[in-house]
Scaffold this motif. Structure first.
Motif, PDB file in Angstrom:
ATOM      1  N   ALA A  14     -12.039   3.119  16.438  1.00  0.00           N
ATOM      2  CA  ALA A  14     -12.994   2.843  15.357  1.00  0.00           C
ATOM      3  C   ALA A  14     -13.808   4.085  15.037  1.00  0.00           C
ATOM      4  O   ALA A  14     -14.060   4.390  13.861  1.00  0.00           O
ATOM      5  N   ARG A  15     -14.232   4.802  16.081  1.00  0.00           N
ATOM      6  CA  ARG A  15     -15.000   6.029  15.834  1.00  0.00           C
ATOM      7  C   ARG A  15     -14.179   7.067  15.098  1.00  0.00           C
ATOM      8  O   ARG A  15     -14.698   7.806  14.253  1.00  0.00           O
ATOM      9  N   THR A  16     -12.895   7.132  15.416  1.00  0.00           N
ATOM     10  CA  THR A  16     -12.020   8.086  14.729  1.00  0.00           C
ATOM     11  C   THR A  16     -11.915   7.770  13.251  1.00  0.00           C
ATOM     12  O   THR A  16     -12.011   8.665  12.391  1.00  0.00           O
ATOM     13  N   PHE A  17     -11.709   6.490  12.928  1.00  0.00           N
ATOM     14  CA  PHE A  17     -11.624   6.099  11.518  1.00  0.00           C
ATOM     15  C   PHE A  17     -12.937   6.369  10.791  1.00  0.00           C
ATOM     16  O   PHE A  17     -12.949   6.856   9.658  1.00  0.00           O
ATOM     17  N   ILE A  18     -14.055   6.056  11.432  1.00  0.00           N
ATOM     18  CA  ILE A  18     -15.356   6.313  10.814  1.00  0.00           C
ATOM     19  C   ILE A  18     -15.545   7.812  10.572  1.00  0.00           C
ATOM     20  O   ILE A  18     -16.040   8.233   9.518  1.00  0.00           O
ATOM     21  N   THR A  19     -15.105   8.616  11.533  1.00  0.00           N
ATOM     22  CA  THR A  19     -15.207  10.069  11.376  1.00  0.00           C
ATOM     23  C   THR A  19     -14.364  10.553  10.210  1.00  0.00           C
ATOM     24  O   THR A  19     -14.791  11.393   9.408  1.00  0.00           O
ATOM     25  N   ILE A  20     -13.132  10.014  10.102  1.00  0.00           N
ATOM     26  CA  ILE A  20     -12.246  10.418   9.000  1.00  0.00           C
ATOM     27  C   ILE A  20     -12.870  10.086   7.651  1.00  0.00           C
ATOM     28  O   ILE A  20     -12.924  10.922   6.743  1.00  0.00           O
ATOM     29  N   TYR A  21     -13.356   8.852   7.531  1.00  0.00           N
ATOM     30  CA  TYR A  21     -13.956   8.442   6.265  1.00  0.00           C
ATOM     31  C   TYR A  21     -15.194   9.272   5.953  1.00  0.00           C
ATOM     32  O   TYR A  21     -15.426   9.661   4.807  1.00  0.00           O
ATOM     33  N   THR A  22     -16.012   9.540   6.976  1.00  0.00           N
ATOM     34  CA  THR A  22     -17.224  10.326   6.752  1.00  0.00           C
ATOM     35  C   THR A  22     -16.891  11.743   6.312  1.00  0.00           C
ATOM     36  O   THR A  22     -17.482  12.280   5.370  1.00  0.00           O
ATOM     37  N   VAL A  23     -15.942  12.364   7.006  1.00  0.00           N
ATOM     38  CA  VAL A  23     -15.550  13.737   6.670  1.00  0.00           C
ATOM     39  C   VAL A  23     -14.939  13.792   5.270  1.00  0.00           C
ATOM     40  O   VAL A  23     -15.231  14.697   4.474  1.00  0.00           O
ATOM     41  N   THR A  24     -14.077  12.826   4.959  1.00  0.00           N
ATOM     42  CA  THR A  24     -13.443  12.811   3.635  1.00  0.00           C
ATOM     43  C   THR A  24     -14.477  12.626   2.536  1.00  0.00           C
ATOM     44  O   THR A  24     -14.464  13.337   1.518  1.00  0.00           O
ATOM     45  N   PHE A  25     -15.388  11.671   2.737  1.00  0.00           N
ATOM     46  CA  PHE A  25     -16.433  11.439   1.745  1.00  0.00           C
ATOM     47  C   PHE A  25     -17.316  12.678   1.593  1.00  0.00           C
ATOM     48  O   PHE A  25     -17.669  13.079   0.479  1.00  0.00           O
ATOM     49  N   GLY A  26     -17.662  13.307   2.726  1.00  0.00           N
ATOM     50  CA  GLY A  26     -18.470  14.527   2.666  1.00  0.00           C
ATOM     51  C   GLY A  26     -17.744  15.652   1.949  1.00  0.00           C
ATOM     52  O   GLY A  26     -18.360  16.415   1.189  1.00  0.00           O
TER      53      GLY A  26
END
Length: 285
Positions: A14-26
């Motif tokens: 879950a943390r990995t997916f959240i990181t991916i989405y956060t990085v992509t959005f950023g």
């Protein structure tokens, strides 16, 4: 008080997916900000250049009007002598000097400065020739004044051609600025589209990779639970992960172990009772 609730922290998946989405959005936000800054920079540069170009064009127009006004005063002097003629010419000449000086203050190119300096030189000589023709008229030398007027007309035409060249330079510069602005806008648009496509591809690849990483253990869980449901209590889930799926796999393995132990215990009890029944039957016989 004690509690059996699961820990509130999310698992690595879950943390990995959240990181991916956060990085992509950023990254998308960063790309948008960079594109906006580039557009604003080019807009300011173009606006500054167009402002300078507009001021230079207006200054050239005022110089042309001043020169034509001087020449018109001289032509009228042939018909009606104006005692204030010399002062009027000097006033216009001073204005033209201010105009040409303000021209050089502008942020213009070297080629444009060369043209302006040429115009200033010719304009000064033009004013001097007007004064001489005016003096000839005052002295009654009309023939010499007319000859001087014809020569002055040629000089005015040469000065007009230099001003035309300056106008053509301004038109060419305006076209160059417009073309450059269009090109920069297209480049920014292409860069934004390319960045969006690249980010989408990266996001798709990451999501696909982590989706497969999540689905493969789910398939293994399904296979193990099916075998256990069919009575194969030796089935185990080989998931060595410290996340939600790992904990589920561990629970399935523990359940299988408990079921296997219960089965073995039941089989042992059945075997024991069977043996005792056999012994009872032998005693009765």
């Amino acid at each position: 008080m004690g509690s059996n609730d699961p820990p509130s922290s999310r698992g690595p998946l879950a943390r990995t997916f959240i990181t991916i989405y956060t990085v992509t959005f950023g990254a998308l936000i960063l790309a948008s900000v960079v594109a906006a800054l580039v557009l604003e920079y080019h807009h300011l540069q173009t606006h500054r250049s167009l402002t300078t170009l507009s001021a230079a064009t207006d200054t050239a127009r005022r110089m042309r009007v001043g020169i034509d006004t001087q020449f018109g005063l001289l032509v009228r002097q042939f018909d009606t002598m104006n005692p204030d003629f010399s002062n009027s010419i000097n006033t216009i000449d001073a204005k033209l000097g201010e105009i040409s000086a303000s021209f050089l203050v502008l942020d213009i190119s070297l080629d444009e400065r060369v043209l302006v300096e040429d115009i200033r030189t010719q304009q000064s000589a033009f004013t001097i020739a007007i004064h001489r023709i005016g003096e000839a008229l005052v002295g009654g030398e009309r023939e010499r004044a007319r000859a001087g007027l014809a020569a002055l007309e040629d000089r005015r035409m040469r000065l007009s051609r230099v001003l035309d060249e300056l106008d053509a330079f301004h038109i060419e510069e305006s076209v160059r600025l417009s073309t450059g602005l269009d090109r920069n806008l297209r480049l920014v648009q292409i860069a934004v589209v390319f960045a969006g496509i690249l980010l989408a591809m990266v996001l798709f690849g990451l999501v696909r990779t982590f989706t497969r990483r999540a689905l493969l253990p789910l398939a293994e869980l399904e296979n193990a639970t099916t075998r256990i449901g069919g009575g194969d209590f030796d089935a185990r889930v080989d998931i060595l992960r410290d996340d939600e799926l790992g904990r589920v796999g561990q629970a399935v393995n523990e359940m299988a172990t408990q079921l296997e132990a219960a089965r073995n215990e039941l089989e042992a009890k059945v075997a024991d009772r069977t043996q005792r029944l056999e012994e009872l039957q032998q005693q009765l016989v």
